[in-house]
Design an enzyme around this catalytic site. Sequence first.
Site, PDB file in Angstrom:
ATOM      1  N   ASP A 164      -0.467  -4.610   6.643  1.00 45.77           N
ATOM      2  CA  ASP A 164      -1.942  -5.424   5.830  1.00 45.77           C
ATOM      3  C   ASP A 164      -1.341  -6.039   4.241  1.00 45.77           C
ATOM      4  OD1 ASP A 164      -2.271  -2.759   5.656  1.00 45.77           O
ATOM      5  OD2 ASP A 164      -4.076  -3.660   4.658  1.00 45.77           O
ATOM      6  N   GLU A 165      -1.867  -6.776   3.386  1.00 47.46           N
ATOM      7  CA  GLU A 165      -1.860  -6.945   2.200  1.00 47.46           C
ATOM      8  C   GLU A 165      -0.751  -7.509   1.774  1.00 47.46           C
ATOM      9  OE1 GLU A 165      -6.526  -6.644   0.908  1.00 47.46           O
ATOM     10  OE2 GLU A 165      -5.584  -4.701   0.748  1.00 47.46           O
ATOM     11  N   VAL A 166       0.395  -7.397   2.006  1.00 48.92           N
ATOM     12  CA  VAL A 166       1.880  -7.553   1.688  1.00 48.92           C
ATOM     13  C   VAL A 166       2.470  -8.954   0.114  1.00 48.92           C
ATOM     14  CG1 VAL A 166       4.130  -7.919   2.111  1.00 48.92           C
ATOM     15  CG2 VAL A 166       2.475  -6.439   3.489  1.00 48.92           C
ATOM     16  N   HIS A 182       0.619  -1.159  -0.212  1.00 47.31           N
ATOM     17  CA  HIS A 182       0.240   0.053  -0.365  1.00 47.31           C
ATOM     18  C   HIS A 182       0.892   1.309   0.241  1.00 47.31           C
ATOM     19  CE1 HIS A 182      -4.280  -1.488   0.861  1.00 47.31           C
ATOM     20  NE2 HIS A 182      -3.372  -3.041   1.160  1.00 47.31           N
TER      21      HIS A 182
END
Length: 522
Positions: free
Chosen positions: A315-317, A262
Site C-alpha cells: 500500500d501507499e507506495v 513502509h
Amino acid sequence: MAGVSSAALLAGFLLSLSFLADGLNLWPMPASVSYGSGTLYLSNDFQLRTEGSRYSDGSGILKEAFQRMVDIIKIAHVVDGSLPRYGVLKGLRVLVFSADDKLNFGTEESYKLSIPANNKDAYAEIEAQTVYGALHAFETFSQLCNVNLTTNIIELHSAPWKIVDQPRFPYRGLMIDTSRHYLPLQTIKNVIDSMTYAKLNVLHWHAVDRESFPIELPSFPKLWDGAYSYSERYTTADAHEIVQYAERRGINVLAEIDVPGHARSWGIGYPSLWPSSNCQEPLDVSNEFTFQVIDGILSDFSKIFKFKFVHLGGDEVNTSCWTRTPHISNWLKNHGMNGSDAYRYFVLRAQKIALSHGYDVINWEETFNSFGKELSPRTVVHNWLGGGVAQKVAAAGLRCIVSNQDKWYLDHLDATWDGFYMNEPLVNITKPEQQKLIIGGEVCMWGETVDASDIEQTVWPRAAAAAERLWTPLKKLAKDPMLVRTRLAHFRCLLNRRGVAAAPLFGLGRAAPPHQDSCPKQ
Ligand SMILES: *[C@@H]1O[C@H](CO)[C@@H](O)[C@H](O)[C@H]1NC(C)=O
Ligand SMILES: *[C@@H]1O[C@H](CO)[C@@H](O)[C@H](O)[C@H]1NC(C)=O
Ligand SMILES: *[C@@H]1O[C@H](CO)[C@@H](O)[C@H](O)[C@H]1NC(C)=O
Ligand SMILES: *[C@@H]1O[C@H](CO)[C@@H](O)[C@H](O)[C@H]1NC(C)=O
C-alpha cells in the site's frame, strides 16, 4: 388469541425482553440456540471427560483450555459453597471427531453443546469436528455460567440448552502493529486471550513498518538494528512462542512485511536497501540485494508462521525516490519502466518469492486497484480504502478480506461500535460463487497512538461488534444495532471481569465511563 388482552400481550413481551437481556447473554450469538427454565449447579470439581473421542489430546490443548475455562467462570471468586442434592452438573463430556490438531485457514470450527435439564449427576456434552470447535464450545459454555455470591457456587440458568454453532466466515481477524509502538509479549498474549472470548481466529501481526523493525530474522541479522531500542524487540524464539500461544487457543498468526513502501527501518541495518541516504523509501527496486533480503525474511517466516498466508503489504507506495535517484532512474530507463511499472514489477516479484516458500499472498488493495489482472490467482486482496472494493475483487475472481477504514479501523476513534456492527462484508455481492471469495474481515489496530497502556480499551468492545458480524448467520444479526446494545454492554462487562480493559460503549473509542453507574449502563 381473541381472549388475550393487549395488556397481557404487552406483559408477555416485556417478560421475554427482560429474559433476553438476563438469560441470553451470549456474544457472538450462536447460529442456533434453544433453552428452558431450569437451574443447574456446577460441581466444585467440575470434570472434563473425553472417552470415545478420536482426538487424543496428546498436546494438551483441550485439557489446558478446559482449565482456563473453569478459571474464567470463577473470575477470581472463591467457589466453595455446598451443593444442593439435585441439579448438579458434574462436568463436560467432549467428543472430538478429528484426531488432527493442525490449525490453519479453513480448519473446521463448528460445535454442538447440549446441557441437560435438572437431572441428577448430569454431564453437559460437546461434539466438535476438531479440538478448535470444542474450544469455541467452552467459550460459549463459560458465558452461560454465573457465580452465585450468596451460595458461593456456580449456577447455570435456563437449562436445558441445545446450541448448534459454526462461524459464518472462515477469516475473522484483528491486526496489531508493533512498529509504531512496541507491544510487550505479555500484551500480545493478553490480546490473544481476549480474541478467544469473541471467537476471532486470526491475529494479523503487522510486525515492521517504516518506524521500527523489532523482530529478529536469522537470515539477515542486522535487520533488527532498526528496533527503537535494545529491549523493544522480539527474538525468533519469541515469535515462535507467540505463534504457539495463539495456535493453542485456535488463533492463526498472519505475519506481514509491507513492501516496497513502509520499509524505511530495514535500511538502518542494511543501508543499501535505501534508494539513497536522504531518500529512504520505497526499497531500492534496482538492487538484487533487496529481493535476496525479502527471500531470506520469507524463508525465516516459513519456519515460524505456518499459516497458509503471508501478507506482503503493497500500500501507499510513492515512487518519487526511485525516479529522483540517479542510479535507479537509469535502471528504470534501461528496463523501459516508469515508476508505476516498477511498483508492479516489485509487487509481482515479491509475490513469486512468497509463493516459492509455499505461501498464498495477501496484498493491500492498491495492488489490485493498480494492476489487479496481473496479480497471482493465489492473491487475497485486503480492502481498506473504503466500501465497494470487495464487490470488484470478487467479480475479478480473487479472494478478499474486508477492512474498510471508515468502519473497521480501530485507530479511527470516531468509528463507533454500531458502525462496526453494521459493516456487512457481502454488501452488494449476490452471486453465491462470488460471496465465497469474501473469506472474511478484519479490524485493524494501527499503532500510532496505541501501546501497552491503552491497546485493550481501543480494541474492545468495538472489535466484538465486528466479531459478531463475522461469526453469526446474517439472518440472526440485528438490523438495528440498538437491539444488541444491552447484550454487547453485558459482554463488555464480562471482558472487564476477565481482566480485559474494554471501554464503555458510550462515546468515542476508548472513552472513559461518562458517569457513575453500573457497568452495563456505561
Ligand atoms: C443465589 O442463590 C440463592 C439461594 O439459592 C437464590 O435465592 C438467588 O436467587 C441466587 N442468586 C442469583 C443471582 O441467581
Ligand atoms: C511523493 O513524495 C514526494 C517527495 O516527498 C512528494 O513531493 C509527493 O507529493 C509525493 N506524492 C504523493 C502522491 O504523495
Ligand atoms: C507508465 O508507463 C505505462 C506503460 O508502460 C503507462 O501506461 C502509464 O501511464 C505510465 N505511468 C506514468 C505515471 O507515467
Ligand atoms: C451498494 O449498492 C447500493 C445501491 O446501488 C449503493 O447505494 C451502495 O453505496 C453500495 N454499497 C457499497 C458499499 O458499495
